[in-house]
Design a protein around this motif. Structure first.
Motif, mmCIF file in Angstrom:
data_model
loop_
_atom_site.group_PDB
_atom_site.id
_atom_site.type_symbol
_atom_site.label_atom_id
_atom_site.label_comp_id
_atom_site.label_asym_id
_atom_site.label_seq_id
_atom_site.Cartn_x
_atom_site.Cartn_y
_atom_site.Cartn_z
ATOM 1 N N THR A 231 1.002 -1.141 -0.036
ATOM 2 C CA THR A 231 -0.324 -0.065 -0.296
ATOM 3 C C THR A 231 0.759 1.611 -0.463
ATOM 4 O O THR A 231 0.161 2.519 -0.071
ATOM 5 C CB THR A 231 -1.001 -0.526 1.054
ATOM 6 N N ASP A 280 -4.976 -7.273 -3.752
ATOM 7 C CA ASP A 280 -3.789 -6.181 -3.640
ATOM 8 C C ASP A 280 -4.582 -4.783 -4.461
ATOM 9 O O ASP A 280 -3.823 -3.258 -3.326
ATOM 10 C CB ASP A 280 -2.341 -6.568 -4.653
ATOM 11 N N LEU A 283 -6.533 -3.066 -1.617
ATOM 12 C CA LEU A 283 -6.199 -2.325 -0.743
ATOM 13 C C LEU A 283 -4.993 -1.489 -1.276
ATOM 14 O O LEU A 283 -4.996 0.109 -0.394
ATOM 15 C CB LEU A 283 -5.082 -3.386 -0.733
ATOM 16 N N ALA A 284 -4.718 -0.903 -2.619
ATOM 17 C CA ALA A 284 -3.348 0.029 -2.822
ATOM 18 C C ALA A 284 -4.650 1.046 -3.123
ATOM 19 O O ALA A 284 -4.274 2.071 -2.642
ATOM 20 C CB ALA A 284 -2.873 -0.228 -4.282
ATOM 21 N N ALA A 287 -6.517 2.323 0.169
ATOM 22 C CA ALA A 287 -4.307 3.570 0.775
ATOM 23 C C ALA A 287 -4.678 4.787 0.401
ATOM 24 O O ALA A 287 -4.461 5.179 0.738
ATOM 25 C CB ALA A 287 -3.167 2.313 0.629
ATOM 26 N N ARG A 302 -1.263 0.634 7.843
ATOM 27 C CA ARG A 302 -1.504 -0.685 7.227
ATOM 28 C C ARG A 302 -1.473 -1.234 8.963
ATOM 29 O O ARG A 302 -0.571 -1.492 8.473
ATOM 30 C CB ARG A 302 -1.648 -1.087 6.086
#
Length: 425
Positions: A231, A280, A283-284, A287, A302
């Protein structure tokens, strides 16, 4: 456009007088030292490039700026092209594609031409000792400002255009990177003065530059060790250390702070159905949303899995502060709910939408004066929000629903070409 402009200006300046044997020797010296610097520091520069994908100061401005203020335009351009091309060939390939390298080189060339024009206007007799006396220092300061404004401005413009969610930090860079660039340019100005007085003395610049290179590498490695790889946020250990420092400061100085814990709802269904690469990406994206919705001095980290945490210094437990905390939390909740993440897959384009997040909050003072207690309170509020139906904001020990959406969806996953949107999980 930038590359063509640089090429046109170099061609126009090619007929300008001033290419003497002494200037040719100065250009050769700068190119030799620039190449030698890269060869000695190539391993450190490769590590720097690996640990950070964002643009960073490469310290080659020492040689290019010295050439800009000391040499005729054609020779200054030659120094910039040789030094930058060799640096790319030895340290940046293949992480930096050719087109990006050409753009970066063009920005440096334009900066060199502009800085050289300023010096020639303010201190036209700089070829001897003019840089160190009379109007020379003024010319150097003005040239430095022009050089960094043009180079940084063009790079910032390219980042702003190419980034999906540009921020001040991503566009202009961190303050310490800008300070490093300024220090490098100052060293380049000193290099030009020394080269004009006694070329042998310029050798003393190299050891100082190599030590600076190592120091910068250590700092970047420390930053990489505190960053979550998926992230780009602070990892759990680093966030806890920084947050503890802020809370301790609040205790000593009578300050304030508030805390949010966020947990993605039904995140497991994303990984189960489409794999961890899709997870992923989610999540990125979350973030990036968090960074956009908070201040630069807020600590975003995180905690692991699909859980994030934010410390907001200065947000107190008054009615106004509590309202601000809930406003920030609900704004984040709505932004996450509106996310639509697109990514290619072997089966075709995939769109992930309908994500939701549950948020728990706590305020320094009312909910505790220790970081551990604040985390416990916010975590309890988070689970209260989940029990109440998810996609909600609960704050404090006696939390209440601040942001229910009236539904509890899982993330909607569908193939773009099919138009289907089945609920996940």
């Amino acid at each position: 456009m930038v590359e063509l402009t640089a090429l046109a200006l170099v061609v126009l300046s090619a007929t300008a007088p001033g290419v003497s044997t002494g200037r040719l020797l100065d250009a050769a010296t700068l190119m030799f030292l620039g190449v030698l610097h890269t060869e000695i520091a190539v391993r450190a520069e490769r590590v720097r490039r690996r640990v950070t994908e964002t643009p960073h100061v490469d310290l080659s401005s020492v040689w290019t700026f010295a050439g800009a203020v000391l040499l005729p335009p054609v020779l200054a351009t030659l120094v910039a092209v040789v030094v930058f091309t060799h640096l790319w060939w030895r340290a940046w390939r293949p992480r930096v594609p050719v087109y990006r390298q050409m753009f970066s080189t063009a920005t440096v060339v334009l900066a060199c031409l502009a800085a050289g024009a300023v010096v020639n206007y303010v201190a036209p007799h700089h070829v001897t000792a003019g840089l160190g006396a009379g109007t020379g220092p003024v010319a150097l300061v003005l040239a430095l400002l022009v050089y960094t404004t043009i180079n940084s401005g063009l790079i910032a413009g390219a980042i702003a255009v190419s980034s999906p969610n540009p921020t001040v930090t991503t566009v202009l860079g961190h303050w310490d990177e800008n300070a490093l660039e300024l220090a490098t340019l100052c060293l380049g100005g000193l290099t030009a003065i020394v080269l004009a007085i006694n070329p042998w003395l310029v050798l003393f610049v190299l050891p100082a530059l190599l030590v600076l290179h190592r120091a910068v590498l250590v700092r970047q490695l420390e930053e990489a060790a505190s960053t979550d790889g998926k992230t780009g946020l602070l990892n759990a250990a680093a966030w806890h250390a920084y947050a503890q420092r802020e809370v301790s400061r609040a205790v000593r100085q009578g300050g304030s702070a508030s805390l949010l814990i966020l947990d993605l709802d039904h995140f497991k269904s994303v990984n189960d159905r489409h794999g961890h690469l899709a997870g992923d990406e989610v999540l990125a994206a979350v973030a990036a949303t968090l960074r956009t919705e908070v201040r630069d001095n807020d600590l975003v980290g995180r905690f692991g899995g699909e859980e994030f945490v934010i410390l907001l210094p200065g947000v107190d437990d008054s009615d106004y502060g509590s309202a601000e905390l809930r406003l920030v939390a609900d704004r984040i909740r709505r932004r996450v709910e509106a996310l639509s993440i697109q990514m290619p897959t072997p089966d075709g384009p995939l769109t992930i939408s309908g994500l939701t997040v549950s948020v728990g909050g706590a305020a320094f003072g009312t909910d505790g004066t220790e970081l551990t207690r604040l985390l416990e309170t916010a975590d309890s509020a988070l689970y209260s929000a989940k029990r109440a139906g998810r996609n909600r904001v609960h704050v404090g020990l006696h939390s209440r629903n601040e942001g229910a959406s009236g539904r509890e969806p899982g993330p909607a996953l569908h193939e773009a070409e099919s138009g289907e949107s089945p609920a996940a999980g």
